[in-house]
Design an enzyme around this catalytic site. Structure first.
Site, PDB file in Angstrom:
ATOM      1  N   GLU A  84      42.699 -74.585 136.189  1.00 10.72           N
ATOM      2  CA  GLU A  84      42.828 -73.800 137.428  1.00 10.72           C
ATOM      3  C   GLU A  84      41.477 -73.408 137.991  1.00 10.72           C
ATOM      4  O   GLU A  84      40.941 -72.349 137.658  1.00 10.72           O
ATOM      5  CB  GLU A  84      43.649 -72.530 137.176  1.00 10.72           C
ATOM      6  CG  GLU A  84      45.105 -72.775 136.895  1.00 10.72           C
ATOM      7  CD  GLU A  84      45.922 -71.482 136.800  1.00 10.72           C
ATOM      8  OE1 GLU A  84      45.328 -70.384 136.838  1.00 10.72           O
ATOM      9  OE2 GLU A  84      47.153 -71.588 136.672  1.00 10.72           O
ATOM     10  N   GLU A  87      52.068 -76.238 134.754  1.00 10.65           N
ATOM     11  CA  GLU A  87      52.229 -74.864 134.262  1.00 10.65           C
ATOM     12  C   GLU A  87      52.993 -74.048 135.290  1.00 10.65           C
ATOM     13  O   GLU A  87      52.683 -74.101 136.474  1.00 10.65           O
ATOM     14  CB  GLU A  87      50.832 -74.255 134.049  1.00 10.65           C
ATOM     15  CG  GLU A  87      50.842 -72.904 133.378  1.00 10.65           C
ATOM     16  CD  GLU A  87      49.441 -72.284 133.321  1.00 10.65           C
ATOM     17  OE1 GLU A  87      48.521 -72.895 132.733  1.00 10.65           O
ATOM     18  OE2 GLU A  87      49.286 -71.195 133.886  1.00 10.65           O
TER      19      GLU A  87
HETATM   20  C1  IDC Z   1      47.124 -65.950 130.350  1.00  7.25           C
HETATM   21  C2  IDC Z   1      47.814 -65.653 129.039  1.00  7.25           C
HETATM   22  C3  IDC Z   1      47.318 -64.325 128.495  1.00  7.25           C
HETATM   23  C4  IDC Z   1      45.812 -64.370 128.399  1.00  7.25           C
HETATM   24  C5  IDC Z   1      45.172 -64.784 129.706  1.00  7.25           C
HETATM   25  C6  IDC Z   1      43.682 -65.008 129.526  1.00  7.25           C
HETATM   26  O1  IDC Z   1      49.207 -65.647 129.243  1.00  7.25           O
HETATM   27  O2  IDC Z   1      47.886 -64.062 127.232  1.00  7.25           O
HETATM   28  O3  IDC Z   1      45.335 -63.073 128.053  1.00  7.25           O
HETATM   29  O4  IDC Z   1      45.735 -65.992 130.168  1.00  7.25           O
HETATM   30  O5  IDC Z   1      43.022 -64.806 130.703  1.00  7.25           O
HETATM   31  C7  IDC Z   1      47.432 -68.905 134.498  1.00  7.25           C
HETATM   32  C8  IDC Z   1      46.542 -69.509 133.478  1.00  7.25           C
HETATM   33  C9  IDC Z   1      46.911 -69.060 132.081  1.00  7.25           C
HETATM   34  C10 IDC Z   1      47.310 -67.599 132.083  1.00  7.25           C
HETATM   35  C11 IDC Z   1      48.583 -67.457 132.912  1.00  7.25           C
HETATM   36  C12 IDC Z   1      49.122 -66.041 132.939  1.00  7.25           C
HETATM   37  O6  IDC Z   1      46.477 -70.916 133.551  1.00  7.25           O
HETATM   38  O7  IDC Z   1      45.818 -69.298 131.230  1.00  7.25           O
HETATM   39  O8  IDC Z   1      47.553 -67.234 130.760  1.00  7.25           O
HETATM   40  N1  IDC Z   1      48.319 -67.929 134.255  1.00  7.25           N
HETATM   41  O9  IDC Z   1      48.192 -65.161 133.493  1.00  7.25           O
HETATM   42  N2  IDC Z   1      47.464 -69.189 135.777  1.00  7.25           N
HETATM   43  C13 IDC Z   1      48.352 -68.371 136.384  1.00  7.25           C
HETATM   44  C14 IDC Z   1      48.909 -67.568 135.424  1.00  7.25           C
END
Ligand code: IDC
Length: 312
Positions: free
Chosen positions: A145, A233
């Site tokens: 992302e 995702e």
């Molecule tokens: C989130 C995880 C969380 C972690 C965080 C780190 O769920 O546990 O603390 O990242 O920064 C994304 C990302 C993905 C995110 C997820 C939810 O690709 O890594 O995971 N998210 O925030 N994009 C949109 C949402």
């Protein structure tokens, strides 16, 4: 029952932007993404993958390797790198033995622009594409992302450096490219697509409790314009991975993705205390079998979606 990989084998993107097998038959994939491999490596095991295949009917697993957060690939030492490569190898081998497709994901996030860790990325993809070139069930996701301070031009020129490195070793596997604003701006990719390779798909991510009609419209327009789109995702909750589980909005998304034969993968396999996690925090079972009480609402919802999509 044969898996989709056993039926269809290696996939590629055709000139209409569709994901197809060697006969030109369209193939749509559904599956689960791991949480970060450095945070939850214990779920990367054959028994658990087999459980997801047999009980949940997944076709694909995404191996999310953070680059910057929590002992990510680009922040740890050489031992940390080696440990992450070992987890990837374990995951790829388990998926391959089970006849599943598998995504290796360079999970940029805090490092918001793929240019930041490009030197590491080029080395990583050279190693990975050499090692797994002959597998045929692997998709390479080269930047999860892109987000703050990152334009489509930054992503595109990064992709134009990474793709030739991969292609030198592996001429055939599908490459997934993230899009700006946390993989939402398909329209920017549409306006200026990558020209150096035609076996590329553009990534859309959505979190249904946050992203609604505005993003659905961007997606629909991109698909109508023939852009190859892959949802590597998504969540039913808010964009921070937490907040409310919103099955109504999530169902709207699934219906729309289905109507365009777009593949989708849910975030995330873990027992972290957050809405998007598959398992409740008390569940310390990493192989299955699981009970209903082990699953969070989001995972229960997704298991029923997967069941409705299972092949006959
Ligand atoms: C989130 C995880 C969380 C972690 C965080 C780190 O769920 O546990 O603390 O990242 O920064 C994304 C990302 C993905 C995110 C997820 C939810 O690709 O890594 O995971 N998210 O925030 N994009 C949109 C949402």
């Amino acid at each position: 029952m044969k898996t989709k990989y056993e039926k269809h084998g290696s996939l590629h993107v055709n000139n209409k932007g569709r994901l197809v097998d060697h006969n030109g038959t369209e193939v749509v994939l559904h599956g689960y993404s791991t949480h970060g491999l450095s945070w939850y490596p214990q779920y990367v095991n054959r028994d658990f993958f087999e459980y997801m295949k047999e009980q949940w009917h997944i076709d694909i697993v995404r191996l999310a390797m953070y680059t910057a957060e929590e002992n990510g690939y680009c922040v740890g030492d050489e031992d940390n790198k080696k440990a992450l490569l070992d987890v990837i190898d374990r995951g790829v081998k388990a998926a391959t033995e089970l006849g599943l497709y598998v995504i290796i994901d360079w999970h940029i996030l805090a490092d918001s622009n793929p240019q930041i860790n490009k030197a590491e990325s080029l080395k990583f993809w050279d190693y990975i594409s050499k090692k797994y070139a002959a597998y045929g069930n692997i998709l390479y996701e080269i930047c999860n992302e892109p987000n703050e301070n990152c334009t489509w031009n930054d992503v595109k020129s990064y992709a134009e450096e990474v793709i030739p490195v991969i292609r030198k070793n592996d001429p055939y596997s599908v490459i997934l490219v993230g899009t700006p604003v946390w993989s939402q701006r398909l329209d920017e990719a549409c306006a200026n697509p990558i020209k150096i390779d035609n076996n590329v798909m553009y990534v859309l991510h959505f979190y249904a409790n946050t992203h609604r009609d505005e993003l659905r419209n961007i997606y629909s327009e991109a698909v109508a314009n023939g852009l190859p789109v892959f949802v590597s995702e998504f969540g039913t909750c808010s964009a921070d991975g937490n907040g409310g589980h919103n099955p109504e909005e999530a169902d709207k998304w699934i219906e729309l993705l289905d109507s365009n034969n777009t593949s989708f993968i849910m975030w995330n396999i873990s027992n972290r205390d957050e809405t998007s996690a598959s398992f409740v925090p008390e569940c310390d079972n990493y192989t299955g079998p699981f009970t209903d009480e082990d699953l969070r609402e989001t995972a229960k919802w997704f298991v029923s979606v997967l069941d409705a999509h299972k092949q006959s």
